[in-house]
Design a protein around this motif. Structure first.
Motif, PDB file in Angstrom:
ATOM      1  N   UNK A 152       0.858  -1.173   0.047  1.00 48.03           N
ATOM      2  CA  UNK A 152       0.022  -0.125  -0.092  1.00 48.03           C
ATOM      3  C   UNK A 152       0.937   1.170   0.043  1.00 48.03           C
ATOM      4  N   UNK A 153       0.629   2.071  -0.837  1.00 46.55           N
ATOM      5  CA  UNK A 153       1.478   3.358  -1.180  1.00 46.55           C
ATOM      6  C   UNK A 153       0.426   4.528  -1.250  1.00 46.55           C
ATOM      7  N   UNK A 154       0.770   5.487  -0.642  1.00 50.25           N
ATOM      8  CA  UNK A 154       0.152   6.699  -0.776  1.00 50.25           C
ATOM      9  C   UNK A 154       0.119   7.110  -2.232  1.00 50.25           C
ATOM     10  N   UNK A 155      -0.926   7.840  -2.539  1.00 55.27           N
ATOM     11  CA  UNK A 155      -1.226   8.388  -3.930  1.00 55.27           C
ATOM     12  C   UNK A 155      -0.017   9.382  -4.583  1.00 55.27           C
ATOM     13  N   UNK A 156       0.232  10.157  -3.763  1.00 52.73           N
ATOM     14  CA  UNK A 156       1.429  11.031  -4.220  1.00 52.73           C
ATOM     15  C   UNK A 156       2.692  10.322  -4.315  1.00 52.73           C
ATOM     16  N   UNK A 157       3.001   9.472  -3.459  1.00 54.87           N
ATOM     17  CA  UNK A 157       4.077   8.765  -3.595  1.00 54.87           C
ATOM     18  C   UNK A 157       4.039   7.931  -4.651  1.00 54.87           C
ATOM     19  N   UNK A 158       3.253   7.280  -5.056  1.00 59.02           N
ATOM     20  CA  UNK A 158       3.087   6.389  -6.229  1.00 59.02           C
ATOM     21  C   UNK A 158       3.087   7.133  -7.381  1.00 59.02           C
ATOM     22  N   UNK A 159       2.516   8.496  -7.565  1.00 63.38           N
ATOM     23  CA  UNK A 159       2.568   9.094  -8.766  1.00 63.38           C
ATOM     24  C   UNK A 159       4.110   9.755  -8.917  1.00 63.38           C
ATOM     25  N   UNK A 160       4.726  10.109  -7.902  1.00 61.57           N
ATOM     26  CA  UNK A 160       6.187  10.345  -7.978  1.00 61.57           C
ATOM     27  C   UNK A 160       7.185   9.106  -8.479  1.00 61.57           C
ATOM     28  N   UNK A 161       6.697   8.035  -8.008  1.00 65.76           N
ATOM     29  CA  UNK A 161       7.524   6.829  -8.181  1.00 65.76           C
ATOM     30  C   UNK A 161       7.096   6.474  -9.799  1.00 65.76           C
ATOM     31  N   UNK A 162       5.986   6.577 -10.329  1.00 65.43           N
ATOM     32  CA  UNK A 162       5.525   6.411 -11.655  1.00 65.43           C
ATOM     33  C   UNK A 162       6.401   7.156 -12.658  1.00 65.43           C
ATOM     34  N   UNK A 163       6.617   8.499 -12.278  1.00 60.60           N
ATOM     35  CA  UNK A 163       6.996   9.504 -12.990  1.00 60.60           C
ATOM     36  C   UNK A 163       8.704   9.302 -13.072  1.00 60.60           C
ATOM     37  N   UNK A 164       9.338   8.595 -11.920  1.00 58.24           N
ATOM     38  CA  UNK A 164      10.712   8.490 -11.635  1.00 58.24           C
ATOM     39  C   UNK A 164      11.039   7.040 -12.885  1.00 58.24           C
ATOM     40  N   UNK A 165      10.000   6.149 -12.906  1.00 64.24           N
ATOM     41  CA  UNK A 165       9.965   4.865 -13.896  1.00 64.24           C
ATOM     42  C   UNK A 165      10.060   5.273 -15.127  1.00 64.24           C
ATOM     43  N   UNK A 166       8.931   6.166 -15.306  1.00 66.13           N
ATOM     44  CA  UNK A 166       9.043   6.661 -16.879  1.00 66.13           C
ATOM     45  C   UNK A 166      10.167   7.468 -17.290  1.00 66.13           C
TER      46      UNK A 166
END
Length: 133
Positions: free
Chosen positions: A7-21
């Motif tokens: 389970x990950x906070x929405x903001x953290x997941x969005x930042x992680x997804x941007x990093x991955x991209x």
């Protein structure tokens, strides 16, 4: 391979997804595996000092500092048991950057890195250690 759920906070997941991209990861699983490897490779435990590793020491120094260049070379030569290779870059009229790859036990690599980074005129240094299995 085992499947897990986190389970990950929405903001953290969005930042992680941007990093991955930005880094061109194929999927989140690859990113999580790399993050775990990175975290575990930096964990200090009792066996880390004796574990074989390679280290990349990067440092910036003022080459106009009296005798610093020769002191740095001497530090490398005083450890013939630790293989080393160095890349040298001229940054500007006063500063150089070197990236030195060292191979040995964690204790040996850290010791050489500390000797280099503690020299007067070395303005910044960082050691990145990767364990060798």
């Amino acid at each position: 391979m085992e499947r897990i759920t986190i389970t990950v906070e929405d903001d953290l997941l969005a930042e992680f997804d941007q990093y991955l991209s930005r880094r061109n990861y194929a999927n989140r699983s690859e990113g999580i595996r790399d993050a775990l490897r990175h975290m575990l490779s930096h964990a200090r435990d009792d066996n880390a000092d004796d574990q074989q590793c390679v280290g990349c020491l990067s440092y910036v120094y003022n080459h106009q500092e009296r005798a610093l260049s020769s002191k740095l070379v001497e530090k490398h030569h005083s450890h013939p048991d630790i293989p080393a290779a160095t890349l040298h870059l001229h940054i500007d009229a006063e500063h150089c950057m070197e990236a030195t790859i060292l191979k040995g036990s964690g204790r040996q690599v850290q010791s050489v890195a500390d000797e280099i980074m503690s020299q007067t005129g070395v303005e910044y240094g960082r050691l990145h250690i990767i364990p060798v299995k």
